[in-house]
Design an enzyme around this catalytic site. Structure first.
Site: not given
Ligand code: THU
Length: 136
Positions: A49, A51, A60, A62, A92, A95
């Site tokens: 991920n 940000e 994310c 994925e 999520c 994704c």
């Molecule tokens: N996140 C992912 O990388 N994958 C997911 O399927 C759920 C959430 C990340 C996004 C964000 O950087 C952090 O987790 C908190 O939501």
């Protein structure tokens, strides 16, 4: 004749996902996620991920792995996810939809915590009634 494919090396896939997780750029949520896609050709494609100070721009793990897989011209066979959470977390909703663009409903998605707790689903279980190219 039935096409035979090699068994999925889940420990290797989780190891790649954990390596990706450690590279996460998650200074805001501090929730580091690693993903690794095993491609139909047997390659392992990691994602993590990323940000942003403008929070909504976060991508994310994925979806970053999927983007990298597309660059390589590959298709997914299986997905492993690693999180540092109490329980293994599923991808999520966004994704799931992006995974479904490339993976079929039978594709296995496994998630693991850093302490080793594991969960698994098929993509079809995670996203029933998906909107796909067939709906266009
Ligand atoms: N996140 C992912 O990388 N994958 C997911 O399927 C759920 C959430 C990340 C996004 C964000 O950087 C952090 O987790 C908190 O939501």
């Amino acid at each position: 004749m039935l096409a035979m494919s090699a068994p999925i090396d889940w420990p290797a896939l989780f190891q790649a996902a954990e390596r990706a997780r450690q590279a996460a750029h998650a200074p805001y949520s501090k929730f580091k996620v690693g993903a690794a896609i095993l491609t139909q050709s047997g390659a392992v494609v990691p994602g993590t991920n990323v940000e942003n100070a403008s929070y909504g721009l976060t991508v994310c793990a994925e979806r970053n792995a999927i983007g990298r897989m597309v660059v390589d011209g590959q298709r997914p066979r299986a997905v492993a996810i690693v999180v540092d959470s109490r329980t293994p977390t599923p991808p999520c909703g966004m994704c799931r939809q992006v995974l479904r663009e490339f993976g079929d409903p039978a594709m296995e998605v496994r998630s693991r915590t850093v302490s080793g707790q594991e969960a698994k689903w098929t993509l079809g279980e995670l996203l029933p009634f998906a909107f796909t190219a067939n709906d266009l």
